[in-house]
Structure formats: C-alpha cells, structure tokens
Scaffold this motif. Sequence first.
Motif, PDB file in Angstrom:
ATOM      1  N   LEU A 410       0.833  -1.210   0.000  1.00  0.00           N
ATOM      2  CA  LEU A 410       0.000   0.000   0.000  1.00  0.00           C
ATOM      3  C   LEU A 410       0.869   1.263   0.000  1.00  0.00           C
ATOM      4  O   LEU A 410       0.519   2.269  -0.617  1.00  0.00           O
ATOM      5  CB  LEU A 410      -0.940   0.002   1.212  1.00  0.00           C
ATOM      6  CG  LEU A 410      -1.937  -1.153   1.262  1.00  0.00           C
ATOM      7  CD1 LEU A 410      -2.781  -1.083   2.537  1.00  0.00           C
ATOM      8  CD2 LEU A 410      -2.852  -1.158   0.023  1.00  0.00           C
ATOM      9  N   THR A 411       2.008   1.172   0.665  1.00  0.00           N
ATOM     10  CA  THR A 411       2.930   2.311   0.686  1.00  0.00           C
ATOM     11  C   THR A 411       3.460   2.591  -0.715  1.00  0.00           C
ATOM     12  O   THR A 411       3.610   3.754  -1.118  1.00  0.00           O
ATOM     13  CB  THR A 411       4.084   2.020   1.655  1.00  0.00           C
ATOM     14  OG1 THR A 411       3.540   1.826   2.962  1.00  0.00           O
ATOM     15  CG2 THR A 411       5.098   3.156   1.685  1.00  0.00           C
ATOM     16  N   THR A 419       5.974  14.054   4.777  1.00  0.00           N
ATOM     17  CA  THR A 419       6.461  13.329   5.954  1.00  0.00           C
ATOM     18  C   THR A 419       5.877  11.922   5.985  1.00  0.00           C
ATOM     19  O   THR A 419       4.842  11.635   5.365  1.00  0.00           O
ATOM     20  CB  THR A 419       6.035  14.013   7.282  1.00  0.00           C
ATOM     21  OG1 THR A 419       4.643  13.788   7.487  1.00  0.00           O
ATOM     22  CG2 THR A 419       6.304  15.509   7.263  1.00  0.00           C
ATOM     23  N   ALA A 420       6.547  11.058   6.732  1.00  0.00           N
ATOM     24  CA  ALA A 420       6.009   9.745   7.081  1.00  0.00           C
ATOM     25  C   ALA A 420       6.415   9.508   8.531  1.00  0.00           C
ATOM     26  O   ALA A 420       7.502   9.926   8.945  1.00  0.00           O
ATOM     27  CB  ALA A 420       6.584   8.659   6.175  1.00  0.00           C
ATOM     28  N   ALA A 421       5.529   8.899   9.300  1.00  0.00           N
ATOM     29  CA  ALA A 421       5.813   8.694  10.724  1.00  0.00           C
ATOM     30  C   ALA A 421       5.671   7.221  11.061  1.00  0.00           C
ATOM     31  O   ALA A 421       4.703   6.583  10.655  1.00  0.00           O
ATOM     32  CB  ALA A 421       4.858   9.527  11.579  1.00  0.00           C
ATOM     33  N   VAL A 422       6.644   6.705  11.786  1.00  0.00           N
ATOM     34  CA  VAL A 422       6.652   5.295  12.155  1.00  0.00           C
ATOM     35  C   VAL A 422       6.625   5.192  13.676  1.00  0.00           C
ATOM     36  O   VAL A 422       7.435   5.824  14.355  1.00  0.00           O
ATOM     37  CB  VAL A 422       7.926   4.598  11.623  1.00  0.00           C
ATOM     38  CG1 VAL A 422       7.944   3.126  12.030  1.00  0.00           C
ATOM     39  CG2 VAL A 422       8.024   4.753  10.108  1.00  0.00           C
ATOM     40  N   HIS A 423       5.687   4.422  14.184  1.00  0.00           N
ATOM     41  CA  HIS A 423       5.644   4.161  15.626  1.00  0.00           C
ATOM     42  C   HIS A 423       6.067   2.715  15.868  1.00  0.00           C
ATOM     43  O   HIS A 423       5.459   1.791  15.344  1.00  0.00           O
ATOM     44  CB  HIS A 423       4.239   4.430  16.182  1.00  0.00           C
ATOM     45  CG  HIS A 423       3.905   5.887  16.160  1.00  0.00           C
ATOM     46  ND1 HIS A 423       4.051   6.711  17.243  1.00  0.00           N
ATOM     47  CD2 HIS A 423       3.502   6.689  15.142  1.00  0.00           C
ATOM     48  CE1 HIS A 423       3.726   7.958  16.917  1.00  0.00           C
ATOM     49  NE2 HIS A 423       3.382   7.968  15.644  1.00  0.00           N
ATOM     50  N   VAL A 430      13.550  -5.272  13.618  1.00  0.00           N
ATOM     51  CA  VAL A 430      14.515  -4.314  13.057  1.00  0.00           C
ATOM     52  C   VAL A 430      14.612  -4.460  11.535  1.00  0.00           C
ATOM     53  O   VAL A 430      14.714  -3.461  10.809  1.00  0.00           O
ATOM     54  CB  VAL A 430      15.904  -4.483  13.716  1.00  0.00           C
ATOM     55  CG1 VAL A 430      16.958  -3.677  12.985  1.00  0.00           C
ATOM     56  CG2 VAL A 430      15.844  -4.055  15.178  1.00  0.00           C
ATOM     57  N   GLY A 431      14.554  -5.681  11.062  1.00  0.00           N
ATOM     58  CA  GLY A 431      14.626  -5.904   9.611  1.00  0.00           C
ATOM     59  C   GLY A 431      13.452  -5.241   8.899  1.00  0.00           C
ATOM     60  O   GLY A 431      13.629  -4.576   7.870  1.00  0.00           O
ATOM     61  N   GLN A 432      12.261  -5.406   9.462  1.00  0.00           N
ATOM     62  CA  GLN A 432      11.086  -4.755   8.873  1.00  0.00           C
ATOM     63  C   GLN A 432      11.229  -3.244   8.930  1.00  0.00           C
ATOM     64  O   GLN A 432      10.908  -2.543   7.962  1.00  0.00           O
ATOM     65  CB  GLN A 432       9.819  -5.168   9.626  1.00  0.00           C
ATOM     66  CG  GLN A 432       9.324  -6.574   9.292  1.00  0.00           C
ATOM     67  CD  GLN A 432       7.975  -6.890   9.934  1.00  0.00           C
ATOM     68  OE1 GLN A 432       7.452  -6.120  10.736  1.00  0.00           O
ATOM     69  NE2 GLN A 432       7.416  -8.037   9.566  1.00  0.00           N
ATOM     70  N   LEU A 433      11.715  -2.721  10.031  1.00  0.00           N
ATOM     71  CA  LEU A 433      11.831  -1.265  10.165  1.00  0.00           C
ATOM     72  C   LEU A 433      12.840  -0.705   9.169  1.00  0.00           C
ATOM     73  O   LEU A 433      12.617   0.352   8.575  1.00  0.00           O
ATOM     74  CB  LEU A 433      12.219  -0.899  11.605  1.00  0.00           C
ATOM     75  CG  LEU A 433      11.078  -1.058  12.610  1.00  0.00           C
ATOM     76  CD1 LEU A 433      11.593  -0.922  14.035  1.00  0.00           C
ATOM     77  CD2 LEU A 433       9.975  -0.042  12.339  1.00  0.00           C
ATOM     78  N   LYS A 434      13.942  -1.418   8.996  1.00  0.00           N
ATOM     79  CA  LYS A 434      14.931  -0.946   8.024  1.00  0.00           C
ATOM     80  C   LYS A 434      14.360  -0.972   6.611  1.00  0.00           C
ATOM     81  O   LYS A 434      14.578  -0.057   5.814  1.00  0.00           O
ATOM     82  CB  LYS A 434      16.202  -1.806   8.092  1.00  0.00           C
ATOM     83  CG  LYS A 434      17.062  -1.531   9.307  1.00  0.00           C
ATOM     84  CD  LYS A 434      18.381  -2.284   9.196  1.00  0.00           C
ATOM     85  CE  LYS A 434      19.364  -1.770  10.256  1.00  0.00           C
ATOM     86  NZ  LYS A 434      20.696  -2.329  10.074  1.00  0.00           N
ATOM     87  N   SER A 435      13.633  -2.020   6.323  1.00  0.00           N
ATOM     88  CA  SER A 435      13.022  -2.135   4.998  1.00  0.00           C
ATOM     89  C   SER A 435      11.997  -1.021   4.782  1.00  0.00           C
ATOM     90  O   SER A 435      11.925  -0.402   3.707  1.00  0.00           O
ATOM     91  CB  SER A 435      12.366  -3.515   4.872  1.00  0.00           C
ATOM     92  OG  SER A 435      11.607  -3.594   3.691  1.00  0.00           O
ATOM     93  N   LEU A 436      11.219  -0.738   5.832  1.00  0.00           N
ATOM     94  CA  LEU A 436      10.214   0.325   5.720  1.00  0.00           C
ATOM     95  C   LEU A 436      10.892   1.688   5.574  1.00  0.00           C
ATOM     96  O   LEU A 436      10.496   2.511   4.739  1.00  0.00           O
ATOM     97  CB  LEU A 436       9.308   0.307   6.962  1.00  0.00           C
ATOM     98  CG  LEU A 436       8.164   1.322   6.978  1.00  0.00           C
ATOM     99  CD1 LEU A 436       7.215   1.117   5.799  1.00  0.00           C
ATOM    100  CD2 LEU A 436       7.389   1.235   8.309  1.00  0.00           C
ATOM    101  N   LEU A 437      11.948   1.918   6.343  1.00  0.00           N
ATOM    102  CA  LEU A 437      12.659   3.197   6.251  1.00  0.00           C
ATOM    103  C   LEU A 437      13.203   3.400   4.840  1.00  0.00           C
ATOM    104  O   LEU A 437      13.091   4.488   4.259  1.00  0.00           O
ATOM    105  CB  LEU A 437      13.806   3.254   7.265  1.00  0.00           C
ATOM    106  CG  LEU A 437      14.587   4.570   7.276  1.00  0.00           C
ATOM    107  CD1 LEU A 437      13.753   5.705   7.861  1.00  0.00           C
ATOM    108  CD2 LEU A 437      15.895   4.438   8.060  1.00  0.00           C
ATOM    109  N   SER A 438      13.760   2.345   4.291  1.00  0.00           N
ATOM    110  CA  SER A 438      14.319   2.436   2.940  1.00  0.00           C
ATOM    111  C   SER A 438      13.225   2.769   1.930  1.00  0.00           C
ATOM    112  O   SER A 438      13.417   3.557   1.003  1.00  0.00           O
ATOM    113  CB  SER A 438      15.004   1.112   2.593  1.00  0.00           C
ATOM    114  OG  SER A 438      15.354   1.097   1.238  1.00  0.00           O
TER     115      SER A 438
END
Lengths: 505, 505
Positions: A410-411, A419-423, A430-438
């Motif tokens: 969807l992203t 902006t984009a905000a992640v909670h 961590v792997g998911q967060l890095k992938s999302l940040l990228s």
Amino acid sequence: MSLEAKNLIGYQAVAGKGAGIQAVDPATDERLAPVYHEVSDADFDRALDLAQTAFLQYRELSDAARAQFLDSIAAEIEADSEAIIQRAMQETALPHARLQGECARTCNQLRLFAAVVRQGAYRDIRRDEAMPQRQPPRPDIRYRKIGLGPVAVFGASNFPLAFSVAGGDTASALAAGCPVVVKAHNAHPGTSEYVGRAVQRAAQRCGMPEGVFALLYGEGNRIGEKLVGHPHIKAVGFTGSRAGGLALLKLAQARPEPIPVYAEMSSINPVYLMPDALATQAEALGRALVAAMTMGAGQFCTSPGVVFAAAGAGFDAFTAAARAALAVQTAQTMLTPAIARAFEQGIQNLAAHAQLLAAGEASGGIHSCRARLFVVEGDVFAGNEALRQEVFGSAAVIVCCRDFAQMQMLTEQLEGQLTAAVHATADDDVGQLKSLLSQLERKAGRIVFNGFGTGVEVCGAMVHGGPFPATSDSRSTSVGATAIDRFLRPVCYQDVPADILPEAF
Amino acid sequence: MSLEAKNLIGYQAVAGKGAGIQAVDPATDERLAPVYHEVSDADFDRALDLAQTAFLQYRELSDAARAQFLDSIAAEIEADSEAIIQRAMQETALPHARLQGECARTCNQLRLFAAVVRQGAYRDIRRDEAMPQRQPPRPDIRYRKIGLGPVAVFGASNFPLAFSVAGGDTASALAAGCPVVVKAHNAHPGTSEYVGRAVQRAAQRCGMPEGVFALLYGEGNRIGEKLVGHPHIKAVGFTGSRAGGLALLKLAQARPEPIPVYAEMSSINPVYLMPDALATQAEALGRALVAAMTMGAGQFCTSPGVVFAAAGAGFDAFTAAARAALAVQTAQTMLTPAIARAFEQGIQNLAAHAQLLAAGEASGGIHSCRARLFVVEGDVFAGNEALRQEVFGSAAVIVCCRDFAQMQMLTEQLEGQLTAAVHATADDDVGQLKSLLSQLERKAGRIVFNGFGTGVEVCGAMVHGGPFPATSDSRSTSVGATAIDRFLRPVCYQDVPADILPEAF
C-alpha cells in the motif's frame, strides 16, 4: 498603526486601482475593513523593474549587510507583533497562542538565514589551483553560488506569517541575494500589509536598494499569473493547493525562459503503527493520533491523513481510544469559508469508500471543521484512489493491514509525501523497520519515528519537501538552512585576475 | 571483439525488432555495418522494470562498491580503447588524437566520480542534535542526500565518448546511486555498443544488480519519448540541440509526475576584447580566435560565436590577423550530413545581416565545414536577433563596439551562455572589468580570462552550465564534481533509532 490598504512598491505605498479585495472573518462572515485594490498595470511594471534594478545592487552587497537586513526584518516584525497577531486572528480565526508561536518562528527563521548568510558556506566556494606544468596546463578555477534573480513568492493561507509575506520563501530568497515580490494572499490582506510594512521599514533603515521587496495585491489569479510570466522573475516560491501549485508550474514552464517553481502542495503524511507498538501502546497511540490530526483543525500540510496499522493485538484498543478521544474534540473554525466547504466535500469522498469510525463534536459555529476518522481494510484502500487524496482539515483514514507485506504494498501505491511517521518499540522487527525506512526514503522528505510530522523544526538539517506532488521539486526544501539553495546557481571563474575576482574569494 | 548490433538490457544483449539504424561515415557517405534495430516494446519495458528493481538495491550499496564500479567501467573502456576509437573515427570523422584524448577524459571523469563517492561529501550529511530540555523539546534531526531514481541519458553527437554512453551524465548518475538507461545516439551506434558493453562487463564483474545500466536503440524519437515519459524514470540528462532539449523538457513536464531535465543546449559563448588587450595584442588575439573557433570544426558547445571588440586601436590589425589565419584553415568533415547542412544554413542566416570578413579554405570533400568570420557594427548587431543564434560549427561574428557602454548593452541582450571569455591586460580598466564580470555572472556559467571556453576541465570547481537556453536548469553543471547534485534529493530523519538509521550516519 492603521492599515492603509496599499501595495508596497519600493519605499512607497501605492493605492491600487483594480478590483477590490476584502478579508472575511471566518468566525462571523463579517467583512473586514479596509478594502484593498488590485495594483495597476503601470505600478506592477514599476515594481518589477525596481526589483530587477535592485537585484544588480543587492546581489553585490556583503554577506554582513544582507544578514543585517534579515535580522532587522525580524526586529521590525517583533515591534509590531501584537498588531500583526490581532489582525491575523481576525482574518484566519487562528488562536492567539498559535499565532504568537508562529510569529516567533517567523522571526527565528529570518535570523536563521541571517546566520546562514554570515557563515557563508551557502556559496559552496571551491577552487582547483592552476597546474602550469601539466600538459595541457590546468587553469585556475574557482566556483561559487550566486542568486538567481528576483523571486515571486505566494504565501499560504494556513500559515499567515511563517509561510507568507516574510516567511521561509522570502527569507531564503533574500538571503540568497534575490529581491522578492510577494503576491499577498487574499485571505489575510491586512496581516500581509503589516508584515510587508515591517519588511519595507527594515529595507529602508538598512539602506537596501529600493525594490528589494514589494507586496502586491490582486483579485483572482491575474496578478499572480502576470508575476510568474514576467521576464525579470527567475524563480517562484509557493505554498498551497495542488491545483494552485500546478497552475503556476505550468505558467512557469510555458515561458520563453522556463524558471524553477518551488511549490509545496499536497501530502497525506502516512503513519505506520508497527505490531509491538500497537500491542503495547494502543490507547496512547489512539490519543496521540487524534491530538496530531486535530491540531490547528488539521490545517497543516503535515497533518496525518492515513494510518497503516497491523491487524491483530491492539488494533481494536487503538481505534476505541481514537474514537473516544475524537468524540470530545471541539469543532474549530477553519481558515476560510472555501476551505471549510472543500473539507466537507473531501469527507464525503472518503465516506463513499471507507467506514466512519468517529467524529468530533458538532459545532453551532459557521465554517467549522468537525474532525472525522475513517477505517478501511487494506484491500479496499488498495482499490480506491480517492482514499489517497489529501483532505485538508482534520480527517484521517485508518487502514487495517493484513500483514507487513500489505503495508509495504500500500505504501508503494502512495504518491510523494512531505512526511512519514513510524511508531515502533525496541521489540519491533529491526529488519522490517529498516526495509520500511528504505521504502519511505523514496516516498517522503522527512521520516519521523515515534512522533508525528506536524511540527516542522526550523534548523539546519530540516527537510520540508518531498517527491511530487508533496512538492514540485523534490530536490529542495522550503524550511531549514538549505532552503537557500533553491535560489542559487553555480558560476565558475577561470584564470580571473585577483584584482577582478569577487571579494568572496 | 565485433559488434553485435544489439540492445543491452541487464546482462543480456537483445536483438531489436523495429526500424533499422545504421551509421554513416560522414567523410564518404558510406553506410557502416552492422544494422541496429529498434528495441521491442516488451524489451523496453523489461529494461525499465530492471532499472527500477536495480535501483532498490543499487542505492543501498556502499559508497566503496559504487566507486569500484565506476573505476571498473573506466578500466573496461581502456581495455577496449583502440576498437572504440577506430569505430568512433568512422562514425564521426573526428581524428584519432582527438578521440584518444576524449577517451582518456571519459575515463578520468569516471574516476573523478569514483573519488567523489568515496569521499562522501556529496551526501551533505547534517545533524541537529536533540534538545530534550527545550520547550518544546527539539528532536534529533539528521539530513542526507539520496539518489532520485533511474535516469535517462541522451548522448551528444559531438562527444561520442565524453558526453555519450559512459559520459558525464551516466557517470554522475551512477555515482549518485541511480541506474542509467541510455538512448544510443544514432550517429554513433557502434561506438555506443562498444562502450555499452564495457559498462555491462564492469557491472557484471563488480556484482552490480542487473539493470543498473541499459543501452537502447531506436529510430527517430519514439524510444526517446517513451523513455522520458516512463514512470520509473526520475530525471533526464541530455546534451544536444535546443530543439531536441526543449522537446524532452516539454515531455518531462507533461508527465503526471513532472521530472527534472538537465539539457545542455545552445550557447554562442561571447568573447570580449578590452581596449588595451586589443591595442597591444591584436595579431595574437586574431590568431587565437581562429584557433579556438576552428578547433574540432567548431563543433563544441563552447565554441566562440561572437566577439565584442572595442573600436579603435588594434581593431583593424586584429581583423586582418584573423582573416589571414582563417584563410589557411583546412575544411574539416563535420559529424553528420545533417549538421553540415545546418551549418551552411546558419552561415546564410548570418550573411544576411553581417559582412563576411574571411573564409577558410574550401574543401573538395563532402559534409565539410568551411570556417567563416563575419564583422558587424554594434548597432546592427543590436537590431538583429539572427546574429545571436548559435551556428553549430566554425562561425563567429566580430562586433565592432562604439564603446564599453555599447558592449554592455549588447551583452544584456544575450540569452544565457555556457561560457564568456574576456581578454584584458593589467592596463585595462579594473572598474570596467569588474562591471563586466558582474554582468557576465548573470549571463554565463563560466567566465574565462585571457583564454577561450573551448576546453572544459574535469575537476571539482568546474561549471559547465548556465542560464537558459545554455541549459534547461541553471542550477546545475553537467561537468565537474558537483554534476552529481543533479541526481540527488535531500531526506531527513527525525528521532530515528540508531539501529535503524542508514549506515551513512
């Protein structure tokens, strides 16, 4: 000091002759005196000629002189701040405390650019020394950045100070050595005049070349279109609607000499609730979302408009908390009657595809924003482009995502964002967060963890920009020290004798 | 290694299926084997999808890995340099020594960008540390630049190596972390294939993601237009004609998501002969002008096309020396039959308004450039826009200026330029020179003293750019270290935890 309802051209105040422009108090529908009149064609031309003449001198001033001018604008605004704030309250229905903060921010921003100019790194001076022995010999080459030329600035209705007459576009253009011609926003003509007079006084007191600043009024789009099309104008700063920004962009591109347009336009500022954050902080997140989306009646370009949450633990608690928090939100008067109408139209568009989760309190007042929260399944969100359109005001859609893969899918569908905000918590993957940040790096200009993008810090490292349609030029930011780069171009000097070289070297 | 006449997509070589493209030796009109065929629509789509997929990985590679790839491209080109040069000689009629120099320059340029990437400053990393005690608390904000996305590159006919398949646009885009899709120039398809294969080999040897580079062939404009319109493409690099550049610009702006176009297009590169220089160095300046304007048959974007000289002492000696020097210049074969035709048309346009001062030797060969020098009074130059149009080839107009004021007035009429060159001695008026330099800063990207702009040093401080129509984006340079900035955009990271932040921080 009373308002004179005049265009500010050079060191003069000049009565307009064309169509009348009058502010409306959105809380009462009362028309506010005085009536402004559109600048005449002759005075328009004079303002532009003065800007061009001023450019030739202003660009040659020392960094210290330009910095002093910026500082002086801040001081002049502060000296008039209460009159400015009172008038802005009438014209925008924004509360006193908010406008006080915005006024301070505007002055801080002017002083930030004064500091940037004094520091001098914005010129990006480079040098390759001559190598006379090399075959062929290498010349001496020096590089610096200089101002583009006069800049047209179009202020925004939602920040009548920080993104208007003496806002970030004006401050950064003046810092770059570019005169500024502002088209006053018709929703706050009086606020514009007060601030414009402060700039004019500062210019005069600092001995700036006449024409370094002008403030022009015009009804409808005519003066704005003339401004963007004028050959002396070399760049455009704009904050406002997507339709407005695209119209200016089209005009600028159709010129015999196309010019850059920095339009900050449209963003739904996605928010991501990662599984552990949702499971452990559901209630707090629900309340925080409502606080962020209702701040200033959601009339921020950084207001959260879509929330991607993982289905599962915490989801129901999150939506329940958000619903409860929203239910007690008081309706706030919006900036203009037109914005209030567009908000209700936007709500209808969302309601056609998503389920209403909660609404704020109804208001007896006019032109007010009754906040709304919608909820929708990821599959439905994927299939409805209408849910990805910005609704300016307090409206957000919570998207219940099947899993992280769907969240990323969807992203990928989203257009460019401010902006984009992640909670997330330390226990989220961590792997998911890095992938999302990228992924978010490709989609947004600023990525916020465990917060919302609503606050935009004025500082050296800020990016208030992002891929189209968040802005018309993703290579730029309209807030922060590097906003000055938008109005500069590089020049290099080959074997120029020392006594001829500009002093900067 | 023989030519296979195939499109290069990912790690494959793919035969085209569409219209045929064949190089012509401009010295003989002989068609050169092999025949290339336009890439099929399916293969075109595959190339673009591969570029997008490659982008996701390539942008995440370490600076060291990208730098190694750039160095490796240089090494692969050097390994094939003789085959490349021999083929380029046939396709362009440029001499061996010139192409040898251009090949070395191309490899130096790739290595320059490898050094820029290793050094890392291109990311412009900034940080504002958190201030938790401040009210409101300031978050931690970090800033860096990242690549825009896949870039479309259109090479130039006049630099078949340095401004083509692995030229400055490709090198700087790859350095920025952007995959590159090159549309091969139809005037040198074989040279393009050789160089494209070198890039492909380097990508494979360095383990780059498949799709980081593609080379596509197409007849006419169809493939180029498809490329600029494709949603995966996020920027365009182009060197060539004004008409060609403007056409791409228009396409890029008409996209649902407009993208930046860096088109280097048109420049007449004014030269200024100041009174004392003219009085004391007339003969040397006459010879130097002829040497500069006939270099490479004037087929440089930096070739001098107009000379402003003060009337008075030395003017006649200058024109006499230039006439004598030009008379013995041998005609050189031009790059393509179309360019030779356009040159003669341009000469006719100049001859309609200015007096022919001198011509080079006529040639028995075909498609050759017989150099021409014209002379005209300042008043006549002022009134004839045709005299300010670029004539690609060895053609220049000497403008006899009444005085310095007229020189500046005529300069003000000029459009944006890549370069301007000033010839002056220590006895020329410093005030006039400073005034002229200040004026030229607004008109040109590079200002050269006591030389010509023809040579473009590949170094950190170079600017090969300038106001429209020299380029479509005066904020950029296509040569030198800062050319990488064209393909970058800023992103900022607010309170992103250390274990999630990109390694660059």
